[in-house]
Design a protein around this motif. Sequence first.
Motif, short mmCIF file in Angstrom:
data_model
loop_
_atom_site.label_atom_id
_atom_site.label_comp_id
_atom_site.label_asym_id
_atom_site.label_seq_id
_atom_site.Cartn_x
_atom_site.Cartn_y
_atom_site.Cartn_z
N LYS A 195 0.86 -0.99 -0.08
CA LYS A 195 0.09 0.18 -0.02
C LYS A 195 0.90 1.16 0.05
O LYS A 195 1.67 1.47 0.82
CB LYS A 195 -0.81 0.04 1.27
CG LYS A 195 -1.87 1.05 1.33
CD LYS A 195 -2.59 1.02 2.52
CE LYS A 195 -3.92 2.19 2.23
NZ LYS A 195 -4.92 2.18 3.51
N GLY A 196 0.96 2.02 -0.97
CA GLY A 196 1.89 2.98 -1.18
C GLY A 196 1.72 4.14 -0.07
O GLY A 196 0.49 4.30 0.46
N THR A 197 2.79 4.71 0.08
CA THR A 197 2.82 5.93 1.14
C THR A 197 3.80 7.12 0.55
O THR A 197 4.75 6.79 -0.25
CB THR A 197 3.17 5.09 2.47
OG1 THR A 197 3.20 6.21 3.45
CG2 THR A 197 4.78 4.91 2.58
N GLY A 198 3.71 8.03 1.28
CA GLY A 198 4.24 9.32 0.92
C GLY A 198 3.59 10.25 -0.07
O GLY A 198 2.47 10.41 0.07
N THR A 220 -0.85 17.79 0.02
CA THR A 220 -1.02 16.22 -0.33
C THR A 220 -1.87 16.33 -1.51
O THR A 220 -1.96 17.61 -2.17
CB THR A 220 -2.31 15.50 0.92
OG1 THR A 220 -3.27 16.38 0.95
CG2 THR A 220 -1.31 15.51 1.97
N GLY A 221 -2.56 15.23 -2.10
CA GLY A 221 -3.25 15.49 -3.31
C GLY A 221 -2.68 14.92 -4.54
O GLY A 221 -3.10 14.82 -5.76
N PHE A 222 -1.38 14.02 -4.17
CA PHE A 222 -0.95 13.55 -5.53
C PHE A 222 -1.37 12.20 -5.84
O PHE A 222 -0.80 11.29 -6.83
CB PHE A 222 0.90 13.58 -5.23
CG PHE A 222 1.13 14.96 -5.31
CD1 PHE A 222 1.23 15.73 -6.44
CD2 PHE A 222 1.63 15.58 -3.90
CE1 PHE A 222 1.85 16.86 -6.37
CE2 PHE A 222 2.25 16.84 -3.79
CZ PHE A 222 2.25 17.68 -4.93
N VAL A 223 -2.31 11.40 -4.91
CA VAL A 223 -2.52 10.28 -5.20
C VAL A 223 -4.28 10.38 -5.54
O VAL A 223 -4.95 10.99 -4.93
CB VAL A 223 -2.55 9.44 -4.02
CG1 VAL A 223 -3.00 8.17 -4.21
CG2 VAL A 223 -1.01 9.37 -3.70
N THR A 224 -4.70 9.78 -6.79
CA THR A 224 -6.22 9.99 -7.20
C THR A 224 -7.04 8.72 -6.37
O THR A 224 -6.39 8.04 -5.74
CB THR A 224 -6.17 9.59 -8.58
OG1 THR A 224 -5.70 8.14 -8.75
CG2 THR A 224 -5.27 10.51 -9.48
N GLU A 225 -8.10 9.05 -6.45
CA GLU A 225 -9.09 8.16 -5.85
C GLU A 225 -8.95 6.64 -6.23
O GLU A 225 -9.23 5.69 -5.38
CB GLU A 225 -10.71 8.60 -6.12
CG GLU A 225 -10.92 9.92 -5.39
CD GLU A 225 -12.35 10.36 -5.74
OE1 GLU A 225 -13.01 9.48 -6.45
OE2 GLU A 225 -12.94 11.22 -5.20
N ASP A 226 -8.62 6.29 -7.38
CA ASP A 226 -8.33 4.98 -7.64
C ASP A 226 -6.92 4.37 -7.36
O ASP A 226 -6.60 3.24 -7.76
CB ASP A 226 -8.77 4.68 -9.02
CG ASP A 226 -7.64 5.61 -10.10
OD1 ASP A 226 -6.75 6.16 -9.48
OD2 ASP A 226 -8.15 5.40 -11.31
N GLY A 227 -6.22 5.14 -6.73
CA GLY A 227 -4.73 4.93 -6.29
C GLY A 227 -3.67 5.06 -7.14
O GLY A 227 -2.60 4.95 -7.04
N GLY A 228 -3.96 6.12 -8.24
CA GLY A 228 -2.89 6.37 -9.16
C GLY A 228 -2.15 7.57 -8.65
O GLY A 228 -2.70 8.27 -7.73
N VAL A 229 -1.00 7.46 -8.99
CA VAL A 229 -0.17 8.80 -8.39
C VAL A 229 0.20 9.43 -9.70
O VAL A 229 0.84 8.93 -10.60
CB VAL A 229 1.11 8.11 -7.81
CG1 VAL A 229 2.06 9.20 -7.52
CG2 VAL A 229 0.81 7.21 -6.61
N TRP A 230 0.14 10.82 -9.63
CA TRP A 230 0.32 11.81 -10.72
C TRP A 230 1.50 12.68 -10.19
O TRP A 230 1.82 13.59 -11.23
CB TRP A 230 -0.82 12.73 -11.02
CG TRP A 230 -1.36 13.48 -10.11
CD1 TRP A 230 -2.24 12.90 -9.05
CD2 TRP A 230 -0.98 14.83 -10.03
NE1 TRP A 230 -2.64 14.07 -8.42
CE2 TRP A 230 -1.88 15.35 -8.64
CE3 TRP A 230 -0.33 15.77 -10.37
CZ2 TRP A 230 -1.98 16.62 -8.23
CZ3 TRP A 230 -0.23 16.89 -10.21
CH2 TRP A 230 -1.13 17.38 -9.10
N GLY A 231 1.93 12.75 -9.05
CA GLY A 231 3.18 13.56 -8.66
C GLY A 231 3.89 13.12 -7.48
O GLY A 231 3.35 12.60 -6.73
#
Length: 238
Positions: A195-198, A220-231
């Motif tokens: 489970k990703g962190t950071g 925060t806010g770099f992780v989307t609702e579906d768990g994707g990371v964009w930043g």
Amino acid sequence: MALPDGSGHWTRDLAVSADGKTIFASVGSASNDAEEMKPLAGLEAFRKTHALGAAWGPEAGRADVLAFNPDGGAMRVFATGLRNCSGLGVEPQTAALWCVVNERDHLGDDLPPDFATTVGGGKFYGWPWYYIGDHEQPGRAKERPDLKSQVTVPDVLLQPHSAPLGIAFYTASHFPQKYRDSAFVAMHGSWNRAKGTGYKVVRLVFDNGRPTGEYEDFLTGFVTEDGGVWGRPSGVTV
């Protein structure tokens, strides 16, 4: 002036002491847990001529914070056992040197914690034989039982695999007063955790220049609702 180089953690960071008399440089390890570093013959002789906790072989001069004069001369080892001190900073009230450290992998999702800490001259922070005090690295610690009681415990433990990469102390006045002299840390985020962190910037809480051991989310806010990371934050500055 040439710093130790080679594979592994190739990035470096620099900091200047509050009095301007010393430049510090961080040098990360060449590997995860010194897997290519074999037991050393003549350890007693090595200990007499090297800093406490210094590594050898492919890790010689690595996982350290180095210090040298402003002209680049008199380079020496300042602290050891810091696997990847990827960011350095100087606390404005106490003038203490700080670093944020990416700890080792392959011990599970929740070990060992990454950390932020003051860096003391002549101190040893554990890598690769120990972590967070005298906790033994599987398969390594019995190589250096002499170091077990000499590991400096870091000041602020961060969630494992958060991958802190940069630190900056806030000395401006735009933010509310409680932020003054706080440390902000950029967490690049995990790459091998179930489970990703950071993936955020956090604030380390200080009281009169001293860390409380607590930290809180700031950006925060770099992780989307579906768990994707964009930043993935890599650095922070004032």
